[in-house]
Design an enzyme around this catalytic site. Structure first.
Site, PDB file in Angstrom:
ATOM      1  N   HIS A  11       0.823  -1.216   0.000  1.00  0.00           N
ATOM      2  CA  HIS A  11       0.000   0.000   0.000  1.00  0.00           C
ATOM      3  C   HIS A  11       0.857   1.266   0.000  1.00  0.00           C
ATOM      4  O   HIS A  11       0.321   2.369   0.050  1.00  0.00           O
ATOM      5  CB  HIS A  11      -0.905  -0.033   1.243  1.00  0.00           C
ATOM      6  CG  HIS A  11      -2.035   0.940   1.206  1.00  0.00           C
ATOM      7  ND1 HIS A  11      -2.192   1.922   2.160  1.00  0.00           N
ATOM      8  CD2 HIS A  11      -3.071   1.094   0.335  1.00  0.00           C
ATOM      9  CE1 HIS A  11      -3.273   2.631   1.889  1.00  0.00           C
ATOM     10  NE2 HIS A  11      -3.830   2.154   0.789  1.00  0.00           N
TER      11      HIS A  11
ATOM     12  N   LYS B  96       3.330   4.444  -1.094  1.00  0.00           N
ATOM     13  CA  LYS B  96       3.508   5.393  -2.191  1.00  0.00           C
ATOM     14  C   LYS B  96       4.852   6.066  -1.968  1.00  0.00           C
ATOM     15  O   LYS B  96       4.948   7.070  -1.241  1.00  0.00           O
ATOM     16  CB  LYS B  96       2.391   6.431  -2.244  1.00  0.00           C
ATOM     17  CG  LYS B  96       1.013   5.837  -2.526  1.00  0.00           C
ATOM     18  CD  LYS B  96       0.297   5.407  -1.285  1.00  0.00           C
ATOM     19  CE  LYS B  96      -1.075   4.821  -1.616  1.00  0.00           C
ATOM     20  NZ  LYS B  96      -1.746   4.256  -0.427  1.00  0.00           N
TER      21      LYS B  96
ATOM     22  N   ASP C 157      18.082   8.347  -7.713  1.00  0.00           N
ATOM     23  CA  ASP C 157      19.542   8.407  -7.593  1.00  0.00           C
ATOM     24  C   ASP C 157      20.018   8.316  -6.153  1.00  0.00           C
ATOM     25  O   ASP C 157      21.152   8.704  -5.841  1.00  0.00           O
ATOM     26  CB  ASP C 157      20.084   9.696  -8.224  1.00  0.00           C
ATOM     27  CG  ASP C 157      19.915   9.717  -9.740  1.00  0.00           C
ATOM     28  OD1 ASP C 157      19.714   8.626 -10.322  1.00  0.00           O
ATOM     29  OD2 ASP C 157      19.981  10.800 -10.328  1.00  0.00           O
TER      30      ASP C 157
ATOM     31  N   HIS D 225      -8.106  11.606   1.230  1.00  0.00           N
ATOM     32  CA  HIS D 225      -7.211  10.461   1.200  1.00  0.00           C
ATOM     33  C   HIS D 225      -6.009  10.673   2.121  1.00  0.00           C
ATOM     34  O   HIS D 225      -5.057   9.896   2.112  1.00  0.00           O
ATOM     35  CB  HIS D 225      -6.729  10.232  -0.245  1.00  0.00           C
ATOM     36  CG  HIS D 225      -6.198   8.864  -0.495  1.00  0.00           C
ATOM     37  ND1 HIS D 225      -4.870   8.608  -0.743  1.00  0.00           N
ATOM     38  CD2 HIS D 225      -6.830   7.666  -0.535  1.00  0.00           C
ATOM     39  CE1 HIS D 225      -4.696   7.306  -0.925  1.00  0.00           C
ATOM     40  NE2 HIS D 225      -5.864   6.716  -0.817  1.00  0.00           N
TER      41      HIS D 225
ATOM     42  N   LYS E  53      -3.397  10.895   5.266  1.00  0.00           N
ATOM     43  CA  LYS E  53      -3.010  10.031   6.384  1.00  0.00           C
ATOM     44  C   LYS E  53      -1.902  10.749   7.154  1.00  0.00           C
ATOM     45  O   LYS E  53      -0.720  10.413   7.059  1.00  0.00           O
ATOM     46  CB  LYS E  53      -2.496   8.667   5.902  1.00  0.00           C
ATOM     47  CG  LYS E  53      -3.477   7.900   4.992  1.00  0.00           C
ATOM     48  CD  LYS E  53      -3.032   7.954   3.576  1.00  0.00           C
ATOM     49  CE  LYS E  53      -3.733   6.992   2.656  1.00  0.00           C
ATOM     50  NZ  LYS E  53      -5.157   6.863   2.749  1.00  0.00           N
TER      51      LYS E  53
ATOM     52  N   ASP F 237       1.295  18.455  19.351  1.00  0.00           N
ATOM     53  CA  ASP F 237       1.979  19.534  20.082  1.00  0.00           C
ATOM     54  C   ASP F 237       2.754  20.460  19.162  1.00  0.00           C
ATOM     55  O   ASP F 237       3.764  21.052  19.564  1.00  0.00           O
ATOM     56  CB  ASP F 237       2.890  18.965  21.165  1.00  0.00           C
ATOM     57  CG  ASP F 237       2.104  18.342  22.317  1.00  0.00           C
ATOM     58  OD1 ASP F 237       0.900  18.626  22.429  1.00  0.00           O
ATOM     59  OD2 ASP F 237       2.694  17.582  23.098  1.00  0.00           O
TER      60      ASP F 237
END
Length: 386
Positions: A111, A113, A118, A290, A292, A297
């Site tokens: 899942h 991304k 380089d 979408h 996450k 603080d």
């Protein structure tokens, strides 16, 4: 995973900022490109990314593209052939050969991304390779990523190259197993302390969940979470409720539109106890969310691919960056608040109590279905008990 200092992290807001930065990095590649994505659509963005990957491969860059075998299973054969003809090495993590089979291993998806170029530049976030447009009347998809430079890129490169080698080995692609030697380790180029936190099914099964638990447990003033699919287990539920009860301001932004129906309604079984403890709940309704991410603080933050739900925390391969930096945390906190002010609706306990009985029953039914499915799979029996 160890902390590293001397990093530069740039917050990228949705695809409008992420894709130009990713494409520029790929176009500047001289040695190697790794790109991992759960979804890959052959739309305008997908074609732009493919064109950049193919140009890189043609000029001698070794390009590795790893997609999830379930999330990207419908990528057209002609599209795949074009990539292969240009020299792009394309593999699918756990490819779907028989879609109607019942196999618990199918739940273990890739899942993440992530991209590294380089061994010097990296990207981590929740943004798949597809356009942000979900409909003419909807705002662009709400999501985040980080552009990474500095010593942290070495951790990212080690993660993606390790997964690539393992996938090559499992699919007998031994000619693709060998990778070019990278140059010297990335040098210090900023002042941000950060680390990679990944989840797999070996050494790092609970790493992302533990990072959340530790940060929430140490929170003194505020916990802000924006997460599209939110169904935490008992430990995280208790941590959030405990924080709210000891006077910490807890703000949670959730998906307001129905995307994954079962999770959408199961999440709502948590609304009453959260609101009763003083948690502020908001539903993002302008489009599909979408994100996450979290800020604690105004110093601790995380951006990545991991939802706070059974799929991400118990079965999938995920990758988040955790950082300690007031400037970056402040920028993310400000952007979340902007989305709350402009596009989110507060959830009030009295409105939920006035809802028809069948609407009040839906969350309980959905939650029981999720628990039943987890029981059948054997995942999360303790974390999702009542």
């Amino acid at each position: 995973m160890p902390w590293s200092s001397g990093n530069q992290l740039v917050l990228l807001r949705s695809g409008t900022q992420y894709f130009p930065s990713l494409l520029a990095a790929i176009n500047g590649a001289r040695q190697e490109v790794f790109l991992e994505s759960y979804l890959y659509q052959p739309d305008k963005i997908g074609r732009q990314v493919a064109a950049a990957l193919m140009r890189a491969a043609r000029r001698g860059v070794q390009v590795q593209l790893l997609l999830d075998g379930f999330g990207a299973r419908y990528l057209p054969k002609a599209f795949r052939k074009s990539l292969a003809k240009a020299g792009v090495r394309l593999l699918f993590f756990r490819p779907e050969y028989f879609s109607l089979t019942i196999n618990l291993q199918r739940l273990r998806r890739m899942h993440r991304k992530v991209a590294t170029i380089d061994g010097k530049v990296g990207f981590v976030g929740g943004i798949n390779i597809l356009e942000d447009h979900d409909g003419p009347d909807l705002a662009l998809r709400y999501d985040y990523a980080l552009r990474v430079e500095g010593p942290l890129v070495a951790q990212l490169r080690a993660m993606v190259s390790g997964q690539w080698r393992h996938t090559c080995w499992s699919q007998l692609k031994m000619e693709w197993h060998k990778l070019p030697r990278t140059g010297p380790p990335p040098v210090t180029c900023g002042n941000i302390k950060a680390k990679l936190v990944k989840r797999d099914n070996l050494r790092y099964r609970r790493a992302i969940e533990t990072a959340y638990l530790n940060a929430i447990g140490n929170a003194k003033q505020e916990v802000v979470i924006a997460n599209a699919y939110f169904l935490p287990g008992v430990s995280l539920q208790h941590a959030l409720l405990s924080a709210a009860r000891r006077g910490v301001k807890v703000v949670i932004v959730l998906q307001g539109r129905i995307d994954q129906m079962l999770l959408h309604y199961a999440t709502r079984v948590l609304y009453q106890p959260m609101l009763k403890a003083g948690v502020e709940l908001y539903e993002y309704t302008a489009g599909f969310m979408h994100a996450k991410v979290a800020v604690i603080d105004n110093e601790w933050l995380t951006v990545g691919s991991s939802n706070i739900d059974p799929f991400s925390l118990l079965t999938a391969r995920e990758a988040n960056i955790v950082a300690l930096d007031k400037t970056l945390a402040g920028a993310l906190r400000t952007d979340i608040q902007s989305h709350i002010d402009q596009f989110a609706t507060p959830v009030h306990a009295h409105l939920m109590e006035r809802a028809p009985w069948w609407r009040r029953a839906l969350p309980w039914i959905a939650y029981q279905l999720v628990r039943g499915l987890l029981g059948l799979t054997g995942y999360g029996k303790q974390e999702y008990r009542e």
